[in-house]
Design a protein around this motif. Structure first.
Motif, mmCIF file in Angstrom:
data_model
loop_
_atom_site.group_PDB
_atom_site.id
_atom_site.type_symbol
_atom_site.label_atom_id
_atom_site.label_comp_id
_atom_site.label_asym_id
_atom_site.label_seq_id
_atom_site.Cartn_x
_atom_site.Cartn_y
_atom_site.Cartn_z
ATOM 1 N N GLU A 46 0.813 -1.208 0.000
ATOM 2 C CA GLU A 46 0.000 0.000 0.000
ATOM 3 C C GLU A 46 0.854 1.269 0.000
ATOM 4 O OE1 GLU A 46 -3.806 1.878 2.383
ATOM 5 O OE2 GLU A 46 -3.078 -0.134 2.827
ATOM 6 N N ASP A 47 1.980 1.231 0.711
ATOM 7 C CA ASP A 47 2.827 2.415 0.782
ATOM 8 C C ASP A 47 3.477 2.735 -0.557
ATOM 9 O OD1 ASP A 47 2.223 2.676 3.440
ATOM 10 O OD2 ASP A 47 3.993 1.551 4.131
ATOM 11 N N LYS A 48 3.578 1.729 -1.426
ATOM 12 C CA LYS A 48 4.229 1.931 -2.709
ATOM 13 C C LYS A 48 3.233 2.300 -3.808
ATOM 14 C CE LYS A 48 7.552 -1.725 -1.520
ATOM 15 N NZ LYS A 48 8.132 -3.008 -1.970
ATOM 16 N N SER A 49 1.947 2.418 -3.452
ATOM 17 C CA SER A 49 0.920 2.605 -4.461
ATOM 18 C C SER A 49 1.041 3.951 -5.157
ATOM 19 C CB SER A 49 -0.469 2.467 -3.826
ATOM 20 O OG SER A 49 -0.663 3.481 -2.871
ATOM 21 N N PHE A 50 0.540 3.963 -6.385
ATOM 22 C CA PHE A 50 0.544 5.158 -7.208
ATOM 23 C C PHE A 50 -0.411 6.185 -6.613
ATOM 24 C CE2 PHE A 50 -1.485 7.055 -11.128
ATOM 25 C CZ PHE A 50 -0.498 8.015 -11.301
ATOM 26 N N VAL A 51 0.083 7.366 -6.318
ATOM 27 C CA VAL A 51 -0.712 8.405 -5.666
ATOM 28 C C VAL A 51 -1.439 9.236 -6.720
ATOM 29 C CG1 VAL A 51 -0.669 10.440 -4.187
ATOM 30 C CG2 VAL A 51 0.873 8.514 -3.716
ATOM 31 N N VAL A 52 -2.753 9.375 -6.549
ATOM 32 C CA VAL A 52 -3.569 10.215 -7.423
ATOM 33 C C VAL A 52 -4.243 11.257 -6.554
ATOM 34 C CG1 VAL A 52 -5.465 10.287 -9.072
ATOM 35 C CG2 VAL A 52 -3.969 8.291 -9.001
ATOM 36 N N SER A 130 -1.808 4.674 -20.542
ATOM 37 C CA SER A 130 -0.891 4.468 -19.416
ATOM 38 C C SER A 130 -0.467 5.810 -18.833
ATOM 39 C CB SER A 130 0.352 3.684 -19.873
ATOM 40 O OG SER A 130 0.008 2.402 -20.329
ATOM 41 N N TYR A 131 -0.289 5.811 -17.511
ATOM 42 C CA TYR A 131 0.172 7.028 -16.836
ATOM 43 C C TYR A 131 1.012 6.621 -15.626
ATOM 44 C CZ TYR A 131 0.166 11.702 -14.795
ATOM 45 O OH TYR A 131 0.561 12.917 -14.285
ATOM 46 N N ASN A 132 2.285 7.021 -15.637
ATOM 47 C CA ASN A 132 3.193 6.671 -14.530
ATOM 48 C C ASN A 132 3.166 5.167 -14.217
ATOM 49 O OD1 ASN A 132 3.855 9.339 -14.396
ATOM 50 N ND2 ASN A 132 3.118 9.664 -12.318
ATOM 51 N N ASN A 133 3.235 4.356 -15.271
ATOM 52 C CA ASN A 133 3.260 2.894 -15.148
ATOM 53 C C ASN A 133 1.958 2.298 -14.621
ATOM 54 O OD1 ASN A 133 5.976 2.706 -16.047
ATOM 55 N ND2 ASN A 133 6.699 3.243 -13.990
#
Length: 420
Positions: A46-52, A130-133
């Motif tokens: 969860e800490d590594k998740s892509f932030v939106v 795709s956006y930021n992988n």
């Protein structure tokens, strides 16, 4: 008071919550094994998740989207309300951080790309980028799920009829191209907008060609899982009809038809279809599920002043055909569209089907059941989209058992107009 189809703003007040609704509202545990495995890995990362963030811009192939509020979060990703820059268009963007998962869902959407989403009551897909992988899937924005509605209101039979017809049209379209949805449930059926009975089927993440469904495939959540899925038998499009039958039973009964803590409990309840048999064989009392389809008519009748016995009996007949143990004998989408509950011929004395009297005994030998000869579904134009004339049924109620009176009670006759 009875709410007629001019609006879909149901009465939320004075709606007592039955015990059976407790498991309806708690959906976190109702996932496939694949869902649970992915959810576990997501918690760890969860800490590594892509932030939106709200206000952030996402650059797509068809335009730029400004991120709004979070609409939902599941085991596979998050869905945001987004605004297309330079226009008034609002969309829903599903963001999946796992590239493989995103590719699978995009591949599933390509399976149904030739189907008209509005005519066939399927969620409209716009684009994938795709956006930021992360994989972003852009869909039309819809209203709320039947899951959310069910926790706050009772559904009248005319509303269930409208939902049923639209789902049968969706299944008919999917069957025409040999595709199985594989995850039909209350959460995946959404109202198009407020003040509407129009619905759409969403989330095709598990969809695949029927001829590629293998025995033992992990598909469907337990309350809507067909017996052949539980037992590891051959699968086809009929598993979706079972799931829709379970959904309609939920809307009618405000609770799951069978217990769903484990597959064993589910199958055991299917084998023992009456409360007496269940108690006698398990030494347990029936608590929060109903296994006798005929018995739930009285439960629904007690909730509404206006009640047509014939209409409810015909609905239960349809449910029995949808929840037929043998998938080869289970009603097909085209047959369901021609059933009296949808055509409403029984209200004018034009009934064409003989009542189904078989009990719901799931694990009895799968011998072929001789049923009535079904009429062929005939449509005009490009197909039967299924709809209700919202202006009907909203006039002052008549007295007496006339056909007009029964139409007031049971809702308007369905025909090819828009629900909205």
């Amino acid at each position: 008071s009875i709410l007629y189809p001019r609006t879909c703003e149901f009465h939320y007040a004075q709606c007592e919550k039955p015990v059976s609704l407790e498991n309806i509202e708690n959906t976190e545990g109702l996932q496939t094994d694949r869902d649970q495995e992915k959810m576990s890995s997501k918690i760890e990362e969860e800490d590594k998740s892509f932030v939106v963030k709200t206000g952030q811009s996402l650059e797509g192939h068809l335009g730029t989207y400004e991120v709004g509020e979070l609409l939902g979060k599941g085991s596979y990703g998050r869905v945001f309300k987004c605004y297309k820059v330079g226009s008034e268009e609002i969309v829903a963007i599903k963001i999946l951080e796992n590239v493989k998962e995103g590719r699978e869902e995009f591949k599933a959407m390509k399976l149904i790309k030739d189907l008209d989403p509005d005519q066939n009551n399927l969620m409209k897909f716009h684009e994938c980028f795709s956006y930021n992988n992360a994989t972003c899937l852009v869909y039309e924005i819809l209203y709320v799920s039947l899951q959310m509605c069910l926790s706050k209101t009772h559904f009248h039979l005319f509303q269930i009829r409208a939902f049923a017809q639209q789902m049968f049209q969706a299944l008919s379209a999917l069957k025409s191209i040999g595709v199985v949805h594989g995850d039909i449930k209350l959460d995946n059926i959404l109202l198009v907008k407020s003040k509407s009975l129009r619905i759409k089927l969403i989330d095709f993440g598990f969809a695949k060609k029927a001829n590629k469904l293998l025995k033992g495939t992990e598909i469907q959540i337990t309350p809507f899982r067909a017996p052949e899925v539980i037992l590891g038998l051959p699968l086809d499009e009929s598993i979706d009809m079972w799931a829709v039958g379970s959904v309609l039973a939920c809307l009618y009964n405000r609770g799951y038809l069978f217990p769903c803590d484990t597959e064993y409990e589910t199958i055991r309840a299917m084998v023992l279809p009456t409360a007496d048999e269940y108690t006698q064989n398990t030494r347990k009392q029936v608590k929060d599920h109903v296994v006798d389809l005929d018995a739930i008519i009285q439960v629904h009748q007690d909730r509404f002043d206006d009640h047509d016995d014939d209409d409810h009996r015909v609905f239960i007949d349809l449910l029995k055909r949808m929840l037929e143990v043998n998938p080869q004998n289970r009603i097909t989408p085209s047959q369901a569209l021609a059933h009296d509950f949808i055509t409403m011929k029984h209200l004018s004395g034009e009934a064409v089907l003989k009542p189904k009297t078989l009990s719901l005994r799931i694990l009895s030998p799968w011998t072929r059941v001789q049923g009535p000869s079904w009429p062929r579904l005939t449509t005009t134009g490009s197909g039967c989209t299924g709809a209700v004339d919202l202006d009907q049924g909203s006039q002052t109620r008549a007295r007496g058992p006339s056909a007009a009176r029964r139409m007031m009670i049971c809702g308007p006759r369905l025909h090819m107009k828009d629900y909205c």
